[in-house]
Design an enzyme around this catalytic site. Structure first.
Site, PDB file in Angstrom:
ATOM      1  N   ASP A  30      -3.621  -0.235  11.005  1.00  0.00           N
ATOM      2  CA  ASP A  30      -3.230   0.069  10.194  1.00  0.00           C
ATOM      3  C   ASP A  30      -3.395  -0.612   9.970  1.00  0.00           C
ATOM      4  O   ASP A  30      -3.350  -2.067  10.000  1.00  0.00           O
ATOM      5  CB  ASP A  30      -1.680   0.640  10.154  1.00  0.00           C
ATOM      6  CG  ASP A  30      -0.950   0.586   9.075  1.00  0.00           C
ATOM      7  OD1 ASP A  30      -1.419   0.163   7.630  1.00  0.00           O
ATOM      8  OD2 ASP A  30      -0.037   0.712   9.283  1.00  0.00           O
ATOM      9  N   ASP A  62      -5.531   2.979   3.934  1.00  0.00           N
ATOM     10  CA  ASP A  62      -5.163   2.233   4.634  1.00  0.00           C
ATOM     11  C   ASP A  62      -4.846   2.332   5.711  1.00  0.00           C
ATOM     12  O   ASP A  62      -4.447   1.369   6.552  1.00  0.00           O
ATOM     13  CB  ASP A  62      -3.822   1.412   4.494  1.00  0.00           C
ATOM     14  CG  ASP A  62      -2.819   1.571   3.768  1.00  0.00           C
ATOM     15  OD1 ASP A  62      -2.175   2.622   3.796  1.00  0.00           O
ATOM     16  OD2 ASP A  62      -1.431   1.155   3.731  1.00  0.00           O
ATOM     17  N   GLU A  63      -4.842   3.624   6.221  1.00  0.00           N
ATOM     18  CA  GLU A  63      -4.791   4.050   8.259  1.00  0.00           C
ATOM     19  C   GLU A  63      -4.889   5.248   8.319  1.00  0.00           C
ATOM     20  O   GLU A  63      -4.857   6.128   7.270  1.00  0.00           O
ATOM     21  CB  GLU A  63      -3.235   3.983   8.178  1.00  0.00           C
ATOM     22  CG  GLU A  63      -2.348   5.139   7.415  1.00  0.00           C
ATOM     23  CD  GLU A  63      -0.952   5.435   7.859  1.00  0.00           C
ATOM     24  OE1 GLU A  63      -0.580   4.905   9.130  1.00  0.00           O
ATOM     25  OE2 GLU A  63       0.210   4.916   6.973  1.00  0.00           O
TER      26      GLU A  63
END
Length: 363
Positions: free
Chosen positions: A13, A107-108
């Site tokens: 993350d 983003d993860e």
């Protein structure tokens, strides 16, 4: 974790991703409270730097509320083309370690590194190597959770944020879950957490103490999931081909709403929450559904599919408003409203048109 026969899952993350990209690219923003979004009356925060989070500024927060909490907050317009480019760099790094990559957003992502393609000693070492390479390639920090299933890995990635990592081993998983507040559990949103609190369920231990029959009576089809995660059990594979089918947001009000204006405002608030996700992930759907639950628990939905993807917050708000107005005025109070976007597909810029408000089938 290297000697365990269990799967080795890493949840990576990025730390305050959008805001961190902006601070990286503009040195004047470093160390200052930054929100990605627009300081408009109807604007919402898409992402917030850690400096802003200390004031209670979070994603999906209305911009006016964010400024009230942090008067020095600096708003920066989103640059999704840049975020997507950085995300591609990160995923190129992931691909050096495994083919089993399941993105959740820009983003993860989950990574299944059980096969140990790089020959590193442990999954811990693998996560550390990935994070170092991300920092070297992008100048950005990432946090990681390492465990034997996805539920625990995602929980673990929050444990040492920012720029840290945490492992939950097979020997500690169930006991560790018992110590956590249920509000941290994936699949337990604010409304469900509040309901659990009313039922005396505050921690994983409280949840584990409830029978499957009790959970089924109070939480319906989610009962088995809650029973399993309270014991640290999650058999879901890391699925690189997973496609999200919808994104939605709903809320239950403290009192039943009767006025048209406040009902519309509630629906628009949920539409804004959904738009934050759409903008963050760059996923745009053609179908909008509004859900309404009345005070007598009657549940209805209204849905409309458009010829092209809904590509702006204003368009989503307009579509949601048309749908809720189809059930207004009402003599019955409304206890819950929700908005969902579905029917995702690749956005075709050439087909971008103003959304028609009439003429489509309404279900």
């Amino acid at each position: 974790m290297s000697d365990s026969p269990e799967r080795k899952i890493i949840h990576v993350d990025m730390d305050a991703f959008f805001a961190s990209v902006e601070q990286r690219d503009d040195p004047a923003l470093r160390g200052r409270p930054v929100a990605v979004g627009y300081a408009a009356a109807r604007g919402v925060v898409a992402a917030a730097s850690y400096e802003a989070r200390r004031f209670g500024v979070r994603s999906a927060l209305p911009s006016v509320t964010a400024l009230r909490r942090c008067p020095d907050l600096i708003f920066v317009p989103p640059r999704f083309d840049v975020y997507k480019s950085v995300s591609r760099q990160i995923h190129t790094i992931f691909a050096d370690y495994t083919d089993l990559i399941q993105p959740l957003s820009l983003d993860e992502a989950y990574l299944d590194v059980t096969a140990n393609r790089r020959g590193l000693a442990t999954a811990w070492a693998t996560a550390k190597d990935i994070r170092a390479r991300i920092l070297e390639a992008t100048g950005l920090t990432a946090s990681a959770g390492i465990s034997y299933n996805k539920f625990l890995a995602k929980l673990a990635s929050d444990q040492r944020k920012p720029n840290g990592q945490f492992a939950v081993t097979p020997g500690m998983g169930a006991d560790w879950v018992e110590t956590l507040p249920v509000s941290r559990f994936h699949g337990v949103g604010p409304v469900t957490a509040a309901k659990m609190s009313r039922l005396g369920i505050e921690t994983g231990a409280d949840l584990r103490g409830k029978s499957i029959a009790f959970l089924a009576e109070n939480f319906g089809s989610s009962a088995e999931w809650y029973w399993r995660i309270s014991r640290g059990i999650d058999d879901r594979p890391v699925n690189p081909n997973r496609e999200r089918k919808s994104s939605g947001s709903e809320t239950t009000f403290d009192r039943d709403l009767l006025g048209d204006a406040e009902i519309e405002a509630g629906v628009l608030g949920q539409a804004d929450d959904v738009w934050t996700w759409c903008e963050r992930t760059q996923e745009f759907g053609r179908t909008v559904t509004v859900k309404v639950k009345f005070g007598d628990f009657q549940l209805i939905t209204r849905s409309r599919t458009y010829p092209s993807a809904i590509d702006s917050q204003a368009a989503l708000r307009a579509a949601s408003k048309v749908l809720i107005r189809s059930v207004l005025p009402t003599m019955k109070g409304i206890r819950l409203v929700g908005v969902t976007v579905s029917n995702f597909g690749k956005f075709d810029q050439a087909s971008r048109d103003t959304l028609p408000l009439f003429g489509e089938t309404m279900i």
